[in-house]
Design a protein around this motif. Structure first.
Motif, short mmCIF file in Angstrom:
data_model
loop_
_atom_site.label_atom_id
_atom_site.label_comp_id
_atom_site.label_asym_id
_atom_site.label_seq_id
_atom_site.Cartn_x
_atom_site.Cartn_y
_atom_site.Cartn_z
N GLY A 74 0.72 -1.23 -0.11
CA GLY A 74 0.03 -0.04 -0.13
C GLY A 74 0.91 1.24 -0.12
O GLY A 74 0.69 2.08 -0.85
N THR A 77 2.48 1.70 -3.46
CA THR A 77 1.46 2.08 -4.58
C THR A 77 1.10 3.46 -4.26
O THR A 77 1.12 4.15 -5.43
CB THR A 77 0.26 1.21 -4.23
OG1 THR A 77 0.52 -0.16 -4.60
CG2 THR A 77 -0.90 1.63 -5.33
N ASP A 78 0.93 3.96 -3.16
CA ASP A 78 0.83 5.53 -3.04
C ASP A 78 2.11 6.31 -3.44
O ASP A 78 1.90 7.44 -4.30
CB ASP A 78 0.41 5.95 -1.64
CG ASP A 78 -1.03 5.19 -1.36
OD1 ASP A 78 -1.79 5.39 -2.28
OD2 ASP A 78 -1.13 5.00 -0.02
N TYR A 82 0.60 1.88 -9.08
CA TYR A 82 0.08 0.60 -8.98
C TYR A 82 0.79 -0.37 -10.23
O TYR A 82 1.22 -1.35 -9.79
CB TYR A 82 -1.36 0.40 -9.05
CG TYR A 82 -1.99 0.96 -10.35
CD1 TYR A 82 -2.06 0.21 -11.69
CD2 TYR A 82 -2.85 2.15 -10.28
CE1 TYR A 82 -2.49 0.97 -12.63
CE2 TYR A 82 -3.35 2.66 -11.35
CZ TYR A 82 -3.13 2.12 -12.56
OH TYR A 82 -3.87 2.80 -13.68
N PRO A 125 -2.22 -4.96 -2.78
CA PRO A 125 -3.13 -3.45 -2.62
C PRO A 125 -2.99 -2.84 -3.96
O PRO A 125 -3.81 -2.12 -4.22
CB PRO A 125 -2.23 -2.66 -1.59
CG PRO A 125 -1.55 -3.72 -0.95
CD PRO A 125 -1.43 -4.99 -1.63
N GLY A 342 -3.82 3.34 -1.93
CA GLY A 342 -2.80 2.07 -1.55
C GLY A 342 -3.07 1.79 -0.39
O GLY A 342 -2.99 0.67 0.39
N GLN A 343 -2.77 2.81 0.54
CA GLN A 343 -3.12 2.59 1.86
C GLN A 343 -4.49 2.05 2.47
O GLN A 343 -4.29 0.90 3.04
CB GLN A 343 -2.99 3.88 2.62
CG GLN A 343 -2.72 4.25 4.08
CD GLN A 343 -2.49 5.35 4.84
OE1 GLN A 343 -3.56 6.06 4.93
NE2 GLN A 343 -1.01 5.61 4.76
N ALA A 346 -4.48 -1.56 1.09
CA ALA A 346 -3.50 -2.34 2.10
C ALA A 346 -4.30 -2.70 3.34
O ALA A 346 -4.05 -3.80 3.67
CB ALA A 346 -2.23 -1.49 2.31
#
Length: 398
Positions: A74, A77-78, A82, A125, A342-343, A346
């Protein structure tokens, strides 16, 4: 009538983007590729001569790796997006799977399996955020369902293929084929979902993204899904033992019962979700209903000694799973639009990692200390607490 059913089934897949179909295929290849996992305990005890206590610790390292990997996925990803996270995760997992066969000491294997699963679950995520981007808002729940179908097919095919490879070529070839399969899935992802080729249907840009950790409602969802997962996972740990010891089923019969779960999901989940989406109920309403079905699937095991209740219980659990997982995932994707996606995803995935860490050990201890009947009632009570969490979420949403 058969033609009408076939048309209705195919219609439930219409409207999903090409990118979602590619993501489902990559997920299928990736999940079928992780065929080492179902045979890990056998490999550790028979080939490396580890004790059952050692295997228990190694599986704990597996669970912690999943938890850390999901959180880290996560974060990445942020930070990087992704696409990059998915590519690096899936290729790194393949390389690490190949290397896992060369670890022979207890400490090294604990570290190795932790690292492999960490790299593998970084993907989760990122995949959910990609799924949201590739899906129109009205198709998100069905897109999630398609990914679930791919995962179920992968988990069904993987062990069968793995068993053939082990008996014909040995464990060393299994690690190689496992790793190469993941790398091939990564190469496919590079080619078909490259940002220059893939169409973004629901891009979300938030100037001041909300942290998932400060979202009270999402924490309620997290706790509810942890509880749901703890109960659900009994079907893959304590309940097979119950089938064997209390109903004297053979391994073949147990395999058929567990296989029925995957078959029911494959045939009915997508049409069921499409039908439910047409009704005027909220996603949380469906999560409540799915949890009720899961709780009933355990209560019914104490109602009668008739073996038929095992089939009824499995069908109730399968229905509960088919309803709760897609709608909870879709709810999380909707919630993530206002924050760090993402967070959020996750944290959503971490709820099941926590369930894995708790469920198997807790279930075994309850069965050992209090017996099957008491254990099923206790897990039913946990289902009720889960329902109360969802009801609180529903009240806060209105």
């Amino acid at each position: 009538m058969l033609k009408r059913m076939t048309v209705s089934y195919s219609d439930s897949f219409k409207g999903l983007s090409t990118e979602v179909w590619w993501l489902a295929l990559i997920t299928l290849i990736n999940r079928a590729g992780t065929m080492v996992i179902p045979f890990l305990s056998l490999y550790l005890t028979e080939h490396l001569n580890f004790t059952l206590v050692d295997v228990g610790w190694i599986m704990s390292a597996f669970g912690v790796g999943s938890l850390v990997g999901t959180w880290f996925g996560g974060f990445l990803t942020d930070k990087f997006g992704y696409y990059k996270v998915m590519v690096y995760s899936i290729i790194a997992t393949g390389v690490l799977f190949i290397g896992l066969q060369y670890l022979e000491t207890f400490a090294m294997f604990c570290l190795g399996i932790f690292t492999v699963i960490l790299a593998a679950d970084v993907f989760r995520p990122a995949m959910f955020v990609a799924l949201s981007a590739y899906s129109k808002p009205e198709n998100k729940t069905r897109s999630v369902t398609l990914i679930r179908l791919a995962i179920n097919l992968g988990f069904s095919a993987g062990p069968a293929i793995g068993g053939i490879i082990i008996t014909s070529m040995g464990y060393d070839k299994l690690f190689w084929i496992d790793g190469v399969t993941c790398i091939l899935a990564g190469i496919l992802l590079l080619n078909v979902l490259h940002p220059k080729k893939a169409r973004i249907l629901d891009e979300v840009v938030v100037k001041n993204p909300v942290s998932a950790y400060s979202d009270g409602k999402f924490w309620v969802l997290f706790v509810a899904l942890c509880l749901f997962g703890i109960v659900f996972l009994q079907y893959f740990s304590t309940i097979p033992i119950f089938y064997k010891q209390s109903h004297f089923l053979s391994e073949f019969d147990i395999g058929l019962l567990l296989g029925m779960n995957g078959f029911v999901i494959f045939i009915f989940e997508m049409p069921l979700i499409k039908w439910l989406e047409k009704l005027k109920y909220s996603k949380v309403d469906y999560m409540i209903f799915g949890t009720v079905l899961l709780g009933l699937s355990l209560v019914i095991l104490n109602v009668s000694a008739w073996t038929g209740v095992l089939v009824i219980g499995m069908l109730l659990m399968s229905l509960g799973e088919m309803i709760t997982f897609p709608f909870s995932n879709s709810y999380a994707l909707d919630r993530a639009k206002n924050g760090k996606q993402g967070q959020y995803m996750a944290l959503y995935s971490m709820s099941f990692s926590v369930s894995h860490i708790i469920a198997h050990n807790a279930g075994m201890r309850l069965v050992d200390g209090y017996g099957f009947e008491s254990a099923w009632y206790i897990f039913t009570i946990i289902s009720v607490v889960c329902i109360l969490c969802f009801m609180y979420l529903l009240r806060r949403s209105n």
